[in-house]
Design a protein around this motif. Structure first.
Motif, PDB file in Angstrom:
ATOM      1  N   LEU A 107       0.829  -1.199   0.000  1.00  0.00           N
ATOM      2  CA  LEU A 107       0.000   0.000   0.000  1.00  0.00           C
ATOM      3  C   LEU A 107       0.864   1.249   0.000  1.00  0.00           C
ATOM      4  O   LEU A 107       2.038   1.218   0.362  1.00  0.00           O
ATOM      5  N   THR A 108       0.253   2.341  -0.423  1.00  0.00           N
ATOM      6  CA  THR A 108       0.896   3.645  -0.414  1.00  0.00           C
ATOM      7  C   THR A 108      -0.082   4.633   0.195  1.00  0.00           C
ATOM      8  O   THR A 108      -1.274   4.619  -0.130  1.00  0.00           O
ATOM      9  N   CYS A 130       4.527   0.863   1.621  1.00  0.00           N
ATOM     10  CA  CYS A 130       4.639  -0.251   2.573  1.00  0.00           C
ATOM     11  C   CYS A 130       4.450  -1.562   1.818  1.00  0.00           C
ATOM     12  O   CYS A 130       3.538  -1.684   1.001  1.00  0.00           O
ATOM     13  N   ASP A 131       5.323  -2.520   2.080  1.00  0.00           N
ATOM     14  CA  ASP A 131       5.215  -3.874   1.544  1.00  0.00           C
ATOM     15  C   ASP A 131       5.340  -4.856   2.696  1.00  0.00           C
ATOM     16  O   ASP A 131       6.230  -4.707   3.536  1.00  0.00           O
ATOM     17  N   VAL A 167       9.023 -13.052   7.544  1.00  0.00           N
ATOM     18  CA  VAL A 167       8.133 -11.936   7.229  1.00  0.00           C
ATOM     19  C   VAL A 167       9.028 -10.733   7.003  1.00  0.00           C
ATOM     20  O   VAL A 167       9.906 -10.448   7.826  1.00  0.00           O
ATOM     21  N   GLU A 168       8.803 -10.048   5.904  1.00  0.00           N
ATOM     22  CA  GLU A 168       9.570  -8.837   5.597  1.00  0.00           C
ATOM     23  C   GLU A 168       8.591  -7.678   5.507  1.00  0.00           C
ATOM     24  O   GLU A 168       7.634  -7.725   4.734  1.00  0.00           O
ATOM     25  N   ILE A 169       8.833  -6.652   6.317  1.00  0.00           N
ATOM     26  CA  ILE A 169       7.981  -5.465   6.353  1.00  0.00           C
ATOM     27  C   ILE A 169       8.863  -4.285   5.952  1.00  0.00           C
ATOM     28  O   ILE A 169       9.855  -4.003   6.630  1.00  0.00           O
ATOM     29  N   ILE A 170       8.502  -3.630   4.870  1.00  0.00           N
ATOM     30  CA  ILE A 170       9.271  -2.469   4.422  1.00  0.00           C
ATOM     31  C   ILE A 170       8.344  -1.265   4.455  1.00  0.00           C
ATOM     32  O   ILE A 170       7.327  -1.237   3.751  1.00  0.00           O
TER      33      ILE A 170
END
Length: 150
Positions: free
Chosen positions: A53-54, A60-61, A75-78
């Motif tokens: 989302l933006t 955010c990914d 889990v990868e949160i960017i």
């Protein structure tokens, strides 16, 4: 809620804006419940994007990868190019192991009962998960959108 949060709520109510929370979930069995629509089953150990989302030009990914047992093993949160990885019971922010509670300019990570929660300070977003010895058995992403009433 602190004073700033209450002021924000009052401003949205006065402006005719409606707050709608959305939650996307996944469970160790492979079930994925998207923000909208019916749940589905994904049994794969390939990494895939759970959500992207933006909001206000902040991206955010959230990507996940399951192990052979169905539990999440990575889990990868960017958020705004800051990379947080959950793997082997560890939390890495920008490749550095962190302990809880963790406060950063863009995110806070803390114990939330039996869960662990990441709260973004840039986005209306939280990521909450439950860690068990073999991985993560529950993860949900909660975000909010604001809709102008007609």
């Amino acid at each position: 809620m602190n004073v700033k949060q209450w002021m924000l709520v009052v401003c949205f109510l006065c402006s005719g804006t409606k707050y709608i929370p959305n939650t996307c979930r996944t469970f160790g069995s492979g079930v994925v419940q998207p923000f909208q629509g019916s749940g589905f089953y994904v049994r794969s150990n390939c990494p895939f994007t759970l959500t992207r989302l933006t909001h206000n030009r902040v991206e955010c990914d959230v990507s996940i990868r399951r192990g052979k047992n169905g539990l999440l093993v990575q889990v990868e949160i960017i958020i705004n190019k800051v990379r947080t990885v959950l793997q082997n019971g560890n939390i890495l922010v920008e490749d550095q192991s962190v302990s809880l509670p963790y406060d950063h300019t863009y995110e806070n990570i803390f114990q939330y009962g039996i869960y662990t929660r990441l709260r973004s300070s840039l986005l209306p977003l939280t990521v909450t998960w439950h860690t068990v010895p073999a991985g993560i058995d529950t993860l949900w992403v909660r975000t909010a959108i604001f809709i102008r009433k007609s």
